[in-house]
Design a protein around this motif. Structure first.
Motif, PDB file in Angstrom:
ATOM      1  N   ILE A 111      -1.582  -5.952  -0.576  1.00 13.30           N
ATOM      2  CA  ILE A 111      -0.125  -5.901  -0.378  1.00 13.30           C
ATOM      3  C   ILE A 111       0.612  -6.196  -1.681  1.00 13.30           C
ATOM      4  CG2 ILE A 111       1.824  -7.125   0.689  1.00 13.30           C
ATOM      5  CD1 ILE A 111       0.143  -7.431   3.189  1.00 13.30           C
ATOM      6  N   ARG A 112       0.138  -7.231  -2.368  1.00 10.58           N
ATOM      7  CA  ARG A 112       0.811  -7.591  -3.631  1.00 10.58           C
ATOM      8  C   ARG A 112       0.677  -6.455  -4.643  1.00 10.58           C
ATOM      9  NH1 ARG A 112       0.527 -13.471  -3.992  1.00 10.58           N
ATOM     10  NH2 ARG A 112       1.542 -13.395  -6.017  1.00 10.58           N
ATOM     11  N   LEU A 113      -0.494  -5.819  -4.668  1.00  6.25           N
ATOM     12  CA  LEU A 113      -0.691  -4.717  -5.628  1.00  6.25           C
ATOM     13  C   LEU A 113       0.205  -3.524  -5.280  1.00  6.25           C
ATOM     14  CD1 LEU A 113      -4.553  -4.746  -6.222  1.00  6.25           C
ATOM     15  CD2 LEU A 113      -2.755  -5.505  -7.793  1.00  6.25           C
ATOM     16  N   GLN A 114       0.329  -3.269  -3.993  1.00  5.89           N
ATOM     17  CA  GLN A 114       1.190  -2.147  -3.586  1.00  5.89           C
ATOM     18  C   GLN A 114       2.648  -2.415  -3.937  1.00  5.89           C
ATOM     19  OE1 GLN A 114       0.089   0.759  -2.956  1.00  5.89           O
ATOM     20  NE2 GLN A 114      -2.010   0.016  -2.916  1.00  5.89           N
ATOM     21  N   GLU A 115       3.065  -3.671  -3.759  1.00  3.81           N
ATOM     22  CA  GLU A 115       4.443  -4.022  -4.156  1.00  3.81           C
ATOM     23  C   GLU A 115       4.629  -3.818  -5.656  1.00  3.81           C
ATOM     24  OE1 GLU A 115       5.072  -7.531  -0.790  1.00  3.81           O
ATOM     25  OE2 GLU A 115       4.758  -8.094  -2.894  1.00  3.81           O
ATOM     26  N   ARG A 158       7.173  -1.104  -7.694  1.00  2.00           N
ATOM     27  CA  ARG A 158       8.134  -1.469  -8.751  1.00  2.00           C
ATOM     28  C   ARG A 158       7.789  -0.792 -10.074  1.00  2.00           C
ATOM     29  NH1 ARG A 158       7.567  -7.504  -8.903  1.00  2.00           N
ATOM     30  NH2 ARG A 158       8.851  -7.347 -10.783  1.00  2.00           N
ATOM     31  N   ALA A 159       6.509  -0.688 -10.366  1.00  2.00           N
ATOM     32  CA  ALA A 159       6.119  -0.043 -11.625  1.00  2.00           C
ATOM     33  C   ALA A 159       6.522   1.433 -11.603  1.00  2.00           C
ATOM     34  CB  ALA A 159       4.615  -0.183 -11.840  1.00  2.00           C
ATOM     35  N   ARG A 160       6.381   2.060 -10.447  1.00  2.00           N
ATOM     36  CA  ARG A 160       6.714   3.484 -10.366  1.00  2.00           C
ATOM     37  C   ARG A 160       8.214   3.729 -10.441  1.00  2.00           C
ATOM     38  NH1 ARG A 160       3.641   6.991  -6.167  1.00  2.00           N
ATOM     39  NH2 ARG A 160       4.323   8.580  -7.657  1.00  2.00           N
ATOM     40  N   GLU A 161       9.004   2.699 -10.123  1.00  2.00           N
ATOM     41  CA  GLU A 161      10.452   2.841 -10.304  1.00  2.00           C
ATOM     42  C   GLU A 161      10.789   3.014 -11.793  1.00  2.00           C
ATOM     43  OE1 GLU A 161      12.263  -0.514  -8.356  1.00  2.00           O
ATOM     44  OE2 GLU A 161      11.532   0.186  -6.394  1.00  2.00           O
ATOM     45  N   GLN A 208      -3.669   0.236 -12.346  1.00  2.00           N
ATOM     46  CA  GLN A 208      -3.416   1.466 -13.109  1.00  2.00           C
ATOM     47  C   GLN A 208      -3.498   2.726 -12.238  1.00  2.00           C
ATOM     48  OE1 GLN A 208      -6.677   2.241 -15.767  1.00  2.00           O
ATOM     49  NE2 GLN A 208      -5.338   3.051 -17.348  1.00  2.00           N
ATOM     50  N   SER A 209      -4.544   2.808 -11.417  1.00  2.00           N
ATOM     51  CA  SER A 209      -4.763   4.035 -10.648  1.00  2.00           C
ATOM     52  C   SER A 209      -3.722   4.235  -9.547  1.00  2.00           C
ATOM     53  CB  SER A 209      -6.167   4.032 -10.039  1.00  2.00           C
ATOM     54  OG  SER A 209      -6.297   2.922  -9.177  1.00  2.00           O
ATOM     55  N   ASP A 210      -2.893   3.228  -9.276  1.00  2.00           N
ATOM     56  CA  ASP A 210      -1.809   3.395  -8.304  1.00  2.00           C
ATOM     57  C   ASP A 210      -0.578   4.047  -8.929  1.00  2.00           C
ATOM     58  OD1 ASP A 210      -3.130   2.358  -6.109  1.00  2.00           O
ATOM     59  OD2 ASP A 210      -2.494   0.298  -6.507  1.00  2.00           O
ATOM     60  N   ILE A 211      -0.635   4.277 -10.227  1.00  2.00           N
ATOM     61  CA  ILE A 211       0.521   4.851 -10.922  1.00  2.00           C
ATOM     62  C   ILE A 211       0.127   6.240 -11.427  1.00  2.00           C
ATOM     63  CG2 ILE A 211       2.308   4.365 -12.682  1.00  2.00           C
ATOM     64  CD1 ILE A 211       1.802   1.989 -10.761  1.00  2.00           C
ATOM     65  N   PRO A 212       0.287   7.279 -10.598  1.00  2.00           N
ATOM     66  CA  PRO A 212      -0.169   8.617 -11.005  1.00  2.00           C
ATOM     67  C   PRO A 212       0.528   9.104 -12.273  1.00  2.00           C
ATOM     68  CG  PRO A 212       1.038   8.693  -8.909  1.00  2.00           C
ATOM     69  CD  PRO A 212       0.848   7.255  -9.243  1.00  2.00           C
ATOM     70  N   GLU A 213       1.712   8.568 -12.532  1.00  2.00           N
ATOM     71  CA  GLU A 213       2.435   8.973 -13.749  1.00  2.00           C
ATOM     72  C   GLU A 213       1.623   8.673 -15.014  1.00  2.00           C
ATOM     73  OE1 GLU A 213       3.763   7.222 -11.246  1.00  2.00           O
ATOM     74  OE2 GLU A 213       5.442   8.438 -10.512  1.00  2.00           O
ATOM     75  N   ILE A 214       0.759   7.644 -14.944  1.00  2.00           N
ATOM     76  CA  ILE A 214      -0.027   7.306 -16.139  1.00  2.00           C
ATOM     77  C   ILE A 214      -1.005   8.436 -16.468  1.00  2.00           C
ATOM     78  CG2 ILE A 214      -1.756   5.704 -17.109  1.00  2.00           C
ATOM     79  CD1 ILE A 214      -0.318   3.430 -15.639  1.00  2.00           C
ATOM     80  N   SER A 215      -1.635   9.001 -15.451  1.00  2.00           N
ATOM     81  CA  SER A 215      -2.549  10.126 -15.711  1.00  2.00           C
ATOM     82  C   SER A 215      -1.785  11.340 -16.218  1.00  2.00           C
ATOM     83  CB  SER A 215      -3.291  10.559 -14.449  1.00  2.00           C
ATOM     84  OG  SER A 215      -3.732   9.458 -13.752  1.00  2.00           O
ATOM     85  N   GLU A 216      -0.611  11.533 -15.645  1.00  2.00           N
ATOM     86  CA  GLU A 216       0.198  12.678 -16.064  1.00  2.00           C
ATOM     87  C   GLU A 216       0.586  12.544 -17.534  1.00  2.00           C
ATOM     88  OE1 GLU A 216       3.160  12.955 -12.876  1.00  2.00           O
ATOM     89  OE2 GLU A 216       3.859  14.772 -13.908  1.00  2.00           O
ATOM     90  N   LEU A 217       0.999  11.354 -17.882  1.00  2.00           N
ATOM     91  CA  LEU A 217       1.391  11.116 -19.274  1.00  2.00           C
ATOM     92  C   LEU A 217       0.188  11.260 -20.201  1.00  2.00           C
ATOM     93  CD1 LEU A 217       3.363  10.312 -21.482  1.00  2.00           C
ATOM     94  CD2 LEU A 217       3.035   7.903 -20.832  1.00  2.00           C
TER      95      LEU A 217
END
Ligand code: TRP
Length: 335
Positions: A305-309, A313-316, A84-93
């Protein structure tokens, strides 16, 4: 037609136990191999901060839970797997949603109400030790879900209210700013076993009756030997319907194996022998994955590495939606 999206979050506190495995992880991993849906599984580490202020615990738990899902064969080509914390858009939303969520809606959340109630009963100030994170936690959860326009959210019964809140919040946002969000639905699978713990109550960390999923073989055997049974002697017939041991065995058994065990109970199998069989069954299911798990734990870089991948993709998906949402609320470039 667009694929339906199934999404669920796993709060990163604690280490997975057999109940989590049977009730949530195993069915989700099986579902991840299917082609009919888009599935999203994420480590809800922002949610962990609500319950836990020990950085070491949050960090270790994130590692163990990620390793667990990967070791058990989550198909990360098909399923989105991210932190979750790798997706800054979630905090923004979360903030955009916070600004349209009625405070009264949050006042009604069970977890918050229970905390208030406890304070009142103790004669304390009703807000004692209640952080805003706990209060507005359903909004963060709504953001998790709405960010990926999930259609279905598999959750336990305790989370159903949060799904209703997410729908409410989505509706309000859509009403003010246009149809951006799908209204998600909670999915509760009543076929999935609620596993009893060693004392017969539901297996739960808070009851101290759980068996950790990745115990080394000897400790796993020991833990299974501790499952509470009654005083029926070898040779005496035994009931299956009130037996935690039988329920735990059944959760791992084929129909055939279950029927055999049922017969063995009727024939008066000794508790020790039944436990030994239970241990062997569970151990054989976990042996191979346990090796993978241990390997992953010793090389966290492989997990990272897997989490970053997954995050990429989630941020796309999250990035472009967030762009549209910012625009919709009036946060736009000036020219
Ligand atoms: N709150 C959920 C729990 O405690 C975990 C969670 C966080 C979640 N975000 C989510 C579940 C989004 C489903 C969808 O179990």
């Amino acid at each position: 037609m667009n694929k339906r999206t199934i999404l669920t979050g796993i709060t990163t506190t604690g280490t997975p136990h057999l109940g989590n495995y049977v009730g949530a992880i195993k069915p989700a991993i099986q579902a991840s191999h299917g082609d009919g849906v888009r599935s999203c599984y994420f480590l809800a580490d922002y949610h962990a901060l609500i319950k836990c202020r020990d950085p070491g615990v949050v960090h270790q738990s994130t590692l163990e839970i990620a390793a667990t899902w990967l070791a058990l064969g989550l198909d990360t080509d098909k399923a989105l797997f991210y932190r979750q914390s790798d997706i800054p858009e979630i905090s923004e939303l979360t903030w955009l949603l916070t600004c349209i969520t009625a405070k009264g809606l949050m006042n009604r959340a069970h977890a918050y109400k229970a905390a208030v109630q406890e304070n009142v009963e103790k004669g304390e100030d009703s807000d004692l030790a209640i952080a805003m994170g706990l209060f507005s936690y359903p909004i963060l959860m709504a953001a998790d879900i709405l960010m990926f326009n999930a259609n279905e959210v598999p959750v336990g019964r305790d989370q159903v209210q949060h799904l209703e809140m997410a729908r409410d919040i989505a509706q309000r946002f859509n009403h003010h700013f246009g149809e951006h969000f799908i209204l998600p639905e909670a999915v509760i699978d009543d076929n999935v076993a609620v596993l009893p713990g060693t004392d017969g109550r539901k297996m739960s960390k808070s009851y101290n009756n759980s068996i950790p999923l990745w115990l080394p073989e000897k400790k796993l055997r020991k833990a299974i030997m501790k499952i509470v049974t009654n005083s029926r002697e070898p040779g005496e017939p035994k009931q299956t319907d009130d037996s935690a041991l039988f329920a735990i065995y059944s959760a791992f058994a084929s129909t055939e194996q279950r029927d055999e065990m049922k017969q063995a109970f009727a024939d008066g199998i000794a508790w020790g022998d039944a436990k030994q069989r239970c241990f062997e069954l569970i151990n054989s299911e976990l042996t191979t994955s346990r090796l993978v798990y241990e390997d992953l734990l010793s090389e966290p870089a492989k997990i990272e590495i897997r989490l970053q991948e997954g995050a990429e993709r989630a941020r796309e998906i999250a990035g472009p939606l967030m762009q549209r949402l910012r625009h919709a609320v009036g946060i736009r470039p000036l020219v």
